[in-house]
Write a protein that holds these residues in place. Structure first.
Motif, PDB file in Angstrom:
ATOM      1  N   ASN A  37      55.369  44.040  26.002  1.00  0.00           N
ATOM      2  CA  ASN A  37      55.350  43.972  24.530  1.00  0.00           C
ATOM      3  C   ASN A  37      56.628  44.510  23.904  1.00  0.00           C
ATOM      4  N   ASN A  92      59.794  44.765  21.658  1.00  0.00           N
ATOM      5  CA  ASN A  92      60.263  44.297  20.364  1.00  0.00           C
ATOM      6  C   ASN A  92      61.656  44.824  20.132  1.00  0.00           C
ATOM      7  N   SER A 124      64.453  40.697  13.129  1.00  0.00           N
ATOM      8  CA  SER A 124      63.752  40.837  14.394  1.00  0.00           C
ATOM      9  C   SER A 124      64.370  39.873  15.397  1.00  0.00           C
ATOM     10  N   VAL A 184      63.881  40.077  18.935  1.00  0.00           N
ATOM     11  CA  VAL A 184      62.964  39.821  20.051  1.00  0.00           C
ATOM     12  C   VAL A 184      61.583  40.287  19.611  1.00  0.00           C
ATOM     13  N   HIS A 185      60.589  39.442  19.844  1.00  0.00           N
ATOM     14  CA  HIS A 185      59.272  39.736  19.302  1.00  0.00           C
ATOM     15  C   HIS A 185      58.209  39.694  20.394  1.00  0.00           C
ATOM     16  N   ASP A 186      57.678  40.845  20.728  1.00  0.00           N
ATOM     17  CA  ASP A 186      56.522  40.973  21.598  1.00  0.00           C
ATOM     18  C   ASP A 186      56.698  40.215  22.915  1.00  0.00           C
ATOM     19  N   VAL A 187      57.765  40.550  23.616  1.00  0.00           N
ATOM     20  CA  VAL A 187      58.068  39.862  24.865  1.00  0.00           C
ATOM     21  C   VAL A 187      57.463  40.633  26.039  1.00  0.00           C
ATOM     22  N   CYS A 211      68.168  32.739  20.484  1.00  0.00           N
ATOM     23  CA  CYS A 211      66.729  32.798  20.767  1.00  0.00           C
ATOM     24  C   CYS A 211      66.316  34.175  21.264  1.00  0.00           C
ATOM     25  N   THR A 268      67.440  40.350  25.045  1.00  0.00           N
ATOM     26  CA  THR A 268      66.481  40.814  26.047  1.00  0.00           C
ATOM     27  C   THR A 268      67.215  41.358  27.271  1.00  0.00           C
ATOM     28  N   MET A 294      62.670  30.798  26.039  1.00  0.00           N
ATOM     29  CA  MET A 294      62.508  31.573  24.811  1.00  0.00           C
ATOM     30  C   MET A 294      62.929  30.748  23.603  1.00  0.00           C
ATOM     31  N   ASP A 315      63.367  31.616  19.199  1.00  0.00           N
ATOM     32  CA  ASP A 315      63.187  32.494  18.044  1.00  0.00           C
ATOM     33  C   ASP A 315      62.648  33.863  18.440  1.00  0.00           C
ATOM     34  N   GLU A 371      60.804  34.766  20.899  1.00  0.00           N
ATOM     35  CA  GLU A 371      59.527  34.834  21.610  1.00  0.00           C
ATOM     36  C   GLU A 371      59.580  33.993  22.880  1.00  0.00           C
TER      37      GLU A 371
END
Lengths: 254, 371, 371, 254
Positions: free
Chosen positions: C8, C10, C18, C20-23, C41, C46, C208, C210, C212
Motif C-alpha cells: 500500500n 503512496n 499524488s 503513486v497511489h496505493d501500490v 505513470c 516507485t 502502471m 496514473d 496505480e
C-alpha cells in the motif's frame, strides 16, 4: 518530476534546520547596516548626540535637494550615467555581435577585452592625463597632424565632462561586451538556420530573433551598468577623475 | 515541385575532414526519398547541403534544372524540418507558422488563409497562442512540420523529424507523413537512421556509410538484394544473420555452402554466379524470417539443426536465438510463430528457404552475383 | 539476494500531487520484474522509493523481511542504474567502478579483483583510464551497469537504462541483461516504457498507469488476457485494434458482436461470460497477428472483409492498414506475410481467429470475463 | 559535426572581412594605453621631456622596490589581499553550500546578498565609522554589554588593518557567494544520487564529487577576487578606507 525532487524531503528539512540559524545571522549582519543607513536618513542624527527622538521624515532629503551644488552634482551624475551607459551599450552590443561570429581565438579576444578592466584606475587616470595633455599629449599631436586645433581636454569644463565620459567608456565598455557576448553565445543556433531557410536577411534575423531573445540579458546588463555607473566613488571613477584632472574635483574624494 | 540532382558532391571541412565523398543522386520530381545510414555517415550533411546550410566543396547541386550551389537558402524554395524542430522560442505557434510568409511579403489575408488551412490539417489550430516551451514533443513536431507546409515549397527536407517522438507517436506520424506526401505530391527527402521508417515511408532508399552512397533502390529491392554485408546487417531488426563460411564446387554448376554445422547445396539454377567463387571464404546471409519449422512451407527448403540458446517472446511472434554449433559456433536469430517455445539447450530442427540465401565475398564484403 | 515487498505504498509530493497511489507488489527473490507504463505513470517514482531516493508518504517497503522505509539508501544494499547513467564525470572508468567499494571500506585487493572481473565480463577493461565524456553511449551504459555489478548487491534497480541506446545496441544489451540475470540470479526491477523490453526481458510485468498498478502477470498472460483496453492498447506494436461495437444475444449462450461491417457470432463455449453483457456497448479487441488470408489457418476463423488503405512493407512482414467500412468506419492494422501486397481501395478478404477475440466493456474499459 | 558548422563558411568569411577592421581598431584603442603604460615603465619618461632615448629597463621598478615606504605598502596590500580573499572564500563557500540546498525564496536571498555590493562605498565607510566609533559606536556598546573592554577600531594601527579587512569582507563576500552559488547550482544532480546509493555520506560526497567538480569555478572565482582586491583604489576600498578613518591614509587618494 524526478528532476525536481532529488533529495528526500526529510533530509532537506534537516539540512534546512541546520543552516537556518547561520543564514539568519548572516542576513542580519548584511542587512543591519543597510537598514541603519535608511533609518538615520530620516532622523536628525549626529555622532555627538546619537538619539532618535527627532524623527525628521524626508527633511534630510529635502535640504539636500534645496542645495544648488547638490542639485548640480546630481544633474551631472545623471547625465554622465545616462550618456556613458547608452554609448557603452551601443558600442558593446556592436562589438559583441561581431565577436560572436568569430569562432577562433575567442579566448584571446576575451583576454584583450579584459585588460582595461584589470588595469589599476590610478594608472588609467595617469596614462590618459599624459595622452590628453594640452601641449605634450599624443591625442592633440595626432589631431595636429590632420590640421585640427588642439583641444584643452581637461581644462575646459564643457570639454572635461566628455573627456571623462570617453575615458570611462574606454575603461568599462569591455564589461558590457563581455556580458552581452556571453548572452549572445548562449542563444540557440537552430532558429537562425530555420530563419535562413524561411528567408530572413541578417538584419531581419537580428530584429526578429536576436533582439527578442536577448531582451532579458540586455535589461540585466543595463541595470548592472546603471547601478555601478551611478555609484559615485565606486569602481574607479573618483580616483581616476581625480588623477585625470585637478580642475574637476571629485566631491567624494575631497 | 522539382527534382533534386546531386552530381559528384563532395564536402570537406576546413580541418580536412571529408564528410561527404562523391555523392551522386537523382531525386525525381515528387519522389519520397530516404537517406538512411548510421550516425556520422554524412546523410544530414547531404541534406544540409541541399538546403544551403552547408557549402558544397565540389560538385553540382541542381534543383529542377538550376544549379543552386551558390544560391542563398532563402531563394532555393525548399523547406526543412529539423530534428530538434528549431522553432522560434519567443514566438507563438501562430507567429512561428506565419513568420516565413511575412518575410516573403505575402499578403496578410493569404497568410492567414494558408496558416489556418495548414493548422487545421495538422490539428494544431487550438495551440495558436502557445509558445513552443508550452508544447509537448509531438505538438512541436507538428508545428515544425506546419511551418514547412505553409511555405508550399518545391521540396521538403526532413532531418530525422521523428527521432524525438515516442514509439506510438512515431508510428502515427509515419502514417501521416505518407498520407501527406500522397496528397501534396511534393518531393520529400527524409533523413533517418531507423530502418522501419526507411522501409515503410520511402519510394526509394539511399543507404549511406562513411560519406558515400552504398546502395540506392526501392525498399524491397534493397531488402532482398543488399549489395554488401553492411546493407544486409542494417536493414532489418533482428538483422540478417551473417555467418562466416566458405564455398565448395559441388559439380554441375551447383555449389556447397559450409559454415559450422551448416552445409547447404545450392542447385545450379540458383547459384550460377556463385560457382565462380568456389573455394573462397564467404559470408552467408540468412534472414531471420526465412526459417520454417516444417519443410513444406517453401520450395527449396534445406534442414538446419540448431540448439536453442534463448527465446524472446514478443507476443505476436517469438525470436529464437540459437547456436548453429560446430567449430565456427555462431548465434543466429530466427523469427518463429507466436506459440513456439524452446528451452535453452533444446535441439530445434529448422528449415531454411534456400532461394533467399545471400552470399557475400568475405574479402570485399560485396554480394556475389546470383546469375 | 532478497525479495522486495511493497505494501500500500503512496507517494504524495508537498504540493499535493499524488505520484503513486496505493501500490502493492511482491517481487520475489531472484525475480526479473518489469515496471511498464507510459511516462508520468509513477514507475520511476516507485523505483526511486525502493532505492531510497524518494521518501515514502505511507505504506511499507520491505527488502527481505526488513521494513526499510526509513533506512538510508546506502544501507539498503541495492544498486541502481540510472537512465542517464549518472557516472561521476571527473573520475576515470576505473574510479567510477571502484568508488562504491572504496566508500564501503572493501579491501583494495578485493576491489581490484571484483572490478577486474566485472569489467572483463562487460568488456570495458580497455577503457579503465577514460573519463565518461570520452565514452560512447553504449560504453557509458556498460560502465553504469558495471558500477552496479561490482557492488554485488541484493537487488538491481534499472531505470530505463536502455532508452538512450540505438536500436541495435538496445537489442544486444537486452539479450545481455537476460543472460546476466540468468547467471547471477539476483532480483532485478527494471523500469521501461518499451513493450518489447517488457515482453522479452521480464519474468513478470507490472503495468502502471496514473500512479496505480493496472495489471501484474507473466508477459504472455498479460498479452493474451489484458484486463482493460489500456493494457490491450499498450502491449504491442502495432497495438491491438480496438473497435467500438455492441453485443447481442444470439441464443444458446452464444453472442453476436457487431461493429460497422463486422458481425461475429461467438459460440457459447468461447462466450459464456460475454452473454451476460448482451445489449450493451463494448469495445472489441482484435490483435493484428490474428488475421489470416486463408480460412483454414486456425480453428474458429470468421471472415472479415476490409478495404485496404495502405500497406507498410517492412521487409520481413507487411502491415496492412485497412478500413472495416460501415458507419463506424475504423482503421485496423493487420500483420500480413511479407509477400502480401494490396493497392489502396482494394477489397481484402481476411479471416480472424475468433478464439483470440477480446471484448471490453465500453463503460468500464475492463475486459469481460470469458467464462 | 552539424552543430559545429552552423553557418556556411563563405558567409562566415564575408562577415569576418566586414568586421575585421572595426575589431582591429577597437583592439588597438584598447591595447594602446595598456602597452603605453608598460612602455613608459621601462623608460625615463616625464611629461616635460617626453622622449624615449633613455631606456632604463627595470630601473623604475627597482627604485620603487628600494623605497621602504613602497615596500611597506606592497607588503600590507599583499597581506590584505591574501587575508581578505581567504576569509571571503571560506565564508562564501560555506554560505553558498547552505543556500544551494534551499529551493524556495532563492531570488530573495540573492537580493539580500546583493545589497552591500550595490551600496555606495562612501556610505559604507560612513556607516561603519559610526558603528565602530570608539566611544559612541554600537559595536563597542554591544561589547560593553557582555563586559568586553572597548576597542579602538580605527585609531590603533594594529587593529585598523583588521577592521578594514572585516568591512571589506562585509562589503564583498556576497560577490564570492553569488559566483560560487552559480557554480554549485550548475553541478549535475545525478552523481549525487549515484553516490548516495553507493554509500557516500554528505561529507564524502562533498569531498569526492563537489570539490573536484567545482575546481574550475573555485579557481576562476579566486582569481577574479584576487585581481579586484589587488587593484588598489579599485572597487571602493580607497574612498571607503579614507572615509572610515583619517588615521589610515590611502596613498592613491592623497
Amino acid at each position: 518530476m524526478n528532476q525536481l525532487v532529488t533529495i528526500e524531503s526529510a533530509d532537506r528539512r534537516f539540512g534546512w534546520f541546520m543552516s537556518a540559524p547561520t543564514l539568519a545571522l548572516l542576513l542580519a549582519v548584511i542587512l543591519f547596516p543597510v537598514f541603519w543607513a535608511l533609518f538615520t536618513s530620516v532622523h536628525d542624527y549626529t555622532l555627538i548626540a546619537p538619539d532618535f527622538d527627532t524623527f525628521t521624515g524626508l527633511q534630510n532629503y529635502f535640504s539636500a535637494l534645496r542645495n544648488s551644488e547638490f542639485r548640480h552634482s546630481l544633474g551631472l551624475t545623471a547625465f554622465f550615467v545616462f550618456v556613458v551607459v547608452l554609448i557603452e551599450f551601443v558600442i558593446g552590443f556592436g562589438v559583441a555581435l561581431m565577436l560572436n561570429s568569430v569562432n577562433r581565438f575567442k579566448p584571446i579576444y576575451y583576454g584583450i577585452l579584459l585588460c582595461p578592466l584589470l588595469m589599476n584606475p590610478v594608472i588609467v587616470g595617469l596614462i590618459w592625463r599624459m595622452f590628453l595633455h594640452p601641449s605634450l599629449g599624443i591625442v592633440n599631436y595626432l589631431l595636429s597632424v590632420v590640421s585640427i586645433e588642439p583641444v584643452n581636454w581637461l581644462g575646459s569644463t564643457n570639454v572635461a565632462i566628455w573627456t571623462i565620459v570617453m575615458v570611462d567608456i574606454w575603461h568599462q565598455v569591455s564589461f558590457m561586451i563581455v556580458l552581452l557576448l556571453a548572452g549572445l553565445s548562449a542563444l540557440p543556433k537552430e532558429p537562425y538556420e530555420a530563419a535562413r531557410v524561411d528567408g530572413a536577411s541578417t538584419f531581419k534575423a537580428f530584429r526578429h530573433i536576436t533582439l527578442p531573445l536577448m531582451w532579458p540579458v540586455i535589461i540585466v546588463t543595463l541595470l548592472i551598468r546603471l547601478i555601478f555607473a551611478g555609484r559615485p566613488g565606486d569602481l574607479d571613477r573618483p580616483c581616476q577623475l581625480f588623477h585625470l584632472s585637478e580642475g574637476v574635483r571629485q566631491p567624494s574624494c575631497r | 515541385m522539382a527534382s533534386i540532382t546531386l552530381k559528384n558532391i563532395n564536402k570537406t571541412y576546413p580541418n580536412g575532414v571529408s564528410a561527404v565523398h562523391d555523392v551522386s543522386l537523382d531525386i525525381r520530381d515528387g519522389e519520397f526519398m530516404i537517406l538512411l545510414g548510421p550516425s556520422g555517415c554524412g546523410k544530414s550533411t547531404t541534406l544540409r547541403m541541399i538546403a544551403g546550410l552547408e557549402s558544397i566543396t565540389s560538385g553540382d547541386l541542381l534543383i529542377g534544372t538550376n544549379r543552386v550551389n551558390d544560391v542563398d537558402p532563402a531563394q532555393r524554395d525548399i523547406a526543412i524540418v529539423f530534428q530538434n524542430y528549431a522553432l522560434y522560442p519567443h514566438m507563438t505557434v501562430l507567429d512561428n507558422l506565419s513568420f516565413g510568409l511575412k518575410l516573403r511579403g505575402v499578403d496578410p489575408t493569404e497568410i492567414s488563409r494558408r496558416v489556418q488551412r495548414t493548422a487545421e490539417m495538422l490539428g494544431i489550430h487550438p495551440l495558436f497562442d502557445r509558445k513552443p516551451s508550452q508544447l509537448s514533443g509531438g505538438q512541436r513536431q507538428r508545428v515544425a512540420l506546419g511551418r514547412a507546409l505553409v511555405r508550399e515549397p518545391q521540396a521538403f527536407l526532413l532531418d530525422e523529424p521523428l527521432s524525438n517522438l515516442d514509439a506510438t507517436l512515431r508510428a502515427a506520424m509515419r502514417t501521416e507523413l505518407i498520407k501527406l506526401h500522397r496528397s501534396l505530391g511534393t518531393t520529400i527527402v527524409h533523413v533517418t537512421h531507423d530502418q522501419v521508417e526507411a522501409m515503410t515511408m520511402g519510394e526509394r532508399i539511399c543507404i549511406m556509410k562513411d560519406g558515400e552512397i552504398v546502395q540506392v533502390g526501392e525498399p524491397m529491392d534493397v531488402y532482398r538484394n543488399p549489395v554488401n554485408t553492411f546493407v544486409a546487417g542494417f536493414l532489418a531488426s533482428p538483422p540478417m544473420n551473417l555467418l562466416a563460411g566458405h564455398l565448395e564446387d559441388a559439380g554441375d554448376g551447383a555449389v556447397k555452402v559450409l559454415s559450422g554445422n551448416i552445409a547447404f547445396t545450392i542447385p545450379s539454377h540458383l547459384a550460377k554466379g556463385f560457382s565462380s567463387h568456389a573455394g573462397k571464404p564467404v559470408t552467408i546471409g540468412l534472414r531471420s524470417e526465412d526459417f520454417y519449422l516444417s519443410n513444406g512451407a517453401a520450395k527449396h527448403t534445406v534442414p538446419v539443426n540448431v540448439e536453442a540458446v534463448t527465446t524472446e517472446v514478443l507476443g505476436s511472434e517469438v525470436i529464437l536465438v540459437a547456436s548453429t554449433g560446430g567449430n565456427a559456433a555462431a548465434e543466429i536469430q530466427v523469427r518463429m510463430p507466436r506459440d513456439f517455445r524452446a528451452s535453452p539447450g533444446e535441439k530445434v530442427a529448422l528449415h531454411f528457404d534456400l532461394s533467399q540465401i545471400q552470399v557475400f565475398s568475405t574479402t570485399t564484403t560485396r554480394a556475389l552475383p546470383r546469375i
